[in-house]
Design a protein around this motif. Structure first.
Motif, PDB file in Angstrom:
ATOM      1  N   TRP A  69      -1.902  -0.659  10.626  1.00  0.00           N
ATOM      2  CA  TRP A  69      -3.000   0.231  10.265  1.00  0.00           C
ATOM      3  C   TRP A  69      -3.007   1.415  11.213  1.00  0.00           C
ATOM      4  CZ3 TRP A  69      -6.314   1.960   6.915  1.00  0.00           C
ATOM      5  CH2 TRP A  69      -7.448   2.655   7.331  1.00  0.00           C
ATOM      6  N   ASN A  70      -3.002   2.635  10.680  1.00  0.00           N
ATOM      7  CA  ASN A  70      -3.067   3.852  11.474  1.00  0.00           C
ATOM      8  C   ASN A  70      -4.464   4.445  11.303  1.00  0.00           C
ATOM      9  OD1 ASN A  70      -2.992   6.617  12.274  1.00  0.00           O
ATOM     10  ND2 ASN A  70      -0.762   6.544  12.168  1.00  0.00           N
ATOM     11  N   THR A  71      -5.267   4.338  12.340  1.00  0.00           N
ATOM     12  CA  THR A  71      -6.651   4.806  12.279  1.00  0.00           C
ATOM     13  C   THR A  71      -6.726   6.314  12.085  1.00  0.00           C
ATOM     14  OG1 THR A  71      -7.297   2.991  13.726  1.00  0.00           O
ATOM     15  CG2 THR A  71      -8.864   4.791  13.493  1.00  0.00           C
ATOM     16  N   THR A  73      -4.723   8.453  10.546  1.00  0.00           N
ATOM     17  CA  THR A  73      -4.424   8.916   9.187  1.00  0.00           C
ATOM     18  C   THR A  73      -5.071   8.041   8.118  1.00  0.00           C
ATOM     19  OG1 THR A  73      -2.393   7.600   9.069  1.00  0.00           O
ATOM     20  CG2 THR A  73      -2.204   9.869   9.912  1.00  0.00           C
ATOM     21  N   ARG A  74      -5.764   6.975   8.544  1.00  0.00           N
ATOM     22  CA  ARG A  74      -6.381   6.017   7.630  1.00  0.00           C
ATOM     23  C   ARG A  74      -5.379   5.511   6.599  1.00  0.00           C
ATOM     24  NH1 ARG A  74     -11.935   5.710   7.119  1.00  0.00           N
ATOM     25  NH2 ARG A  74     -11.735   5.673   4.857  1.00  0.00           N
ATOM     26  N   THR A  75      -4.226   5.062   7.126  1.00  0.00           N
ATOM     27  CA  THR A  75      -3.121   4.620   6.285  1.00  0.00           C
ATOM     28  C   THR A  75      -2.675   3.218   6.682  1.00  0.00           C
ATOM     29  OG1 THR A  75      -2.360   6.902   6.108  1.00  0.00           O
ATOM     30  CG2 THR A  75      -0.780   5.196   5.513  1.00  0.00           C
ATOM     31  N   ILE A  76      -2.459   2.366   5.666  1.00  0.00           N
ATOM     32  CA  ILE A  76      -1.869   1.058   5.900  1.00  0.00           C
ATOM     33  C   ILE A  76      -0.405   1.137   5.474  1.00  0.00           C
ATOM     34  CG2 ILE A  76      -2.598   0.188   3.637  1.00  0.00           C
ATOM     35  CD1 ILE A  76      -2.748  -2.585   4.872  1.00  0.00           C
ATOM     36  N   ARG A  86       3.020   2.397   1.532  1.00  0.00           N
ATOM     37  CA  ARG A  86       1.984   3.101   2.292  1.00  0.00           C
ATOM     38  C   ARG A  86       0.804   3.362   1.364  1.00  0.00           C
ATOM     39  NH1 ARG A  86       6.489   5.909   4.370  1.00  0.00           N
ATOM     40  NH2 ARG A  86       6.837   5.336   6.547  1.00  0.00           N
ATOM     41  N   GLU A  88      -3.053   5.130   1.479  1.00  0.00           N
ATOM     42  CA  GLU A  88      -3.980   5.954   2.247  1.00  0.00           C
ATOM     43  C   GLU A  88      -5.387   5.761   1.706  1.00  0.00           C
ATOM     44  OE1 GLU A  88      -4.790  10.668   2.928  1.00  0.00           O
ATOM     45  OE2 GLU A  88      -2.724   9.988   2.774  1.00  0.00           O
ATOM     46  N   ILE A  89      -6.331   5.499   2.593  1.00  0.00           N
ATOM     47  CA  ILE A  89      -7.717   5.327   2.193  1.00  0.00           C
ATOM     48  C   ILE A  89      -8.315   6.688   1.890  1.00  0.00           C
ATOM     49  CG2 ILE A  89      -9.989   4.472   2.906  1.00  0.00           C
ATOM     50  CD1 ILE A  89      -7.775   2.322   2.637  1.00  0.00           C
ATOM     51  N   GLY A  90      -9.026   6.770   0.758  1.00  0.00           N
ATOM     52  CA  GLY A  90      -9.672   8.015   0.368  1.00  0.00           C
ATOM     53  C   GLY A  90      -8.751   8.876  -0.452  1.00  0.00           C
TER      54      GLY A  90
END
Length: 90
Positions: A69-71, A73-76, A86, A88-90
């Protein structure tokens, strides 16, 4: 990649059919299995606005993927061998 896609498709079809016949009363009994093994979640799956929401980390890890989890970029990112997913949240 193919196994992840197949599992995702089967899960989606199963959940869609179950929701169509089971309705909201079934929501308390959402279970997810990978290769016949039931998965446990820290946050239980829920039905919201007619959609089933499940924590993906547990599913990805059960399929043998590493998850990050990359806080910023809000990406898992889930990686298994040469497959990278990959989201991306939002």
């Amino acid at each position: 990649m193919k196994k992840l896609a197949v599992v995702g498709l089967i899960t989606s079809l199963f959940l869609s059919m179950t929701l169509a016949f089971g309705g909201p009363a079934w929501a308390a009994d959402i279970t997810v299995a990978v290769d016949g093994t039931l998965l446990g979640f820290d946050v239980p799956p829920v039905i919201a606005d007619g959609r089933v929401l499940v924590p993906l980390r547990v599913i990805f890890e059960a399929l043998g993927a590493s998850v990050d989890w990359n806080t910023a970029t809000r990406t898992i990112t889930a990686v298994r061998r040469d497959t990278i997913i990959r989201l991306e949240i939002g």
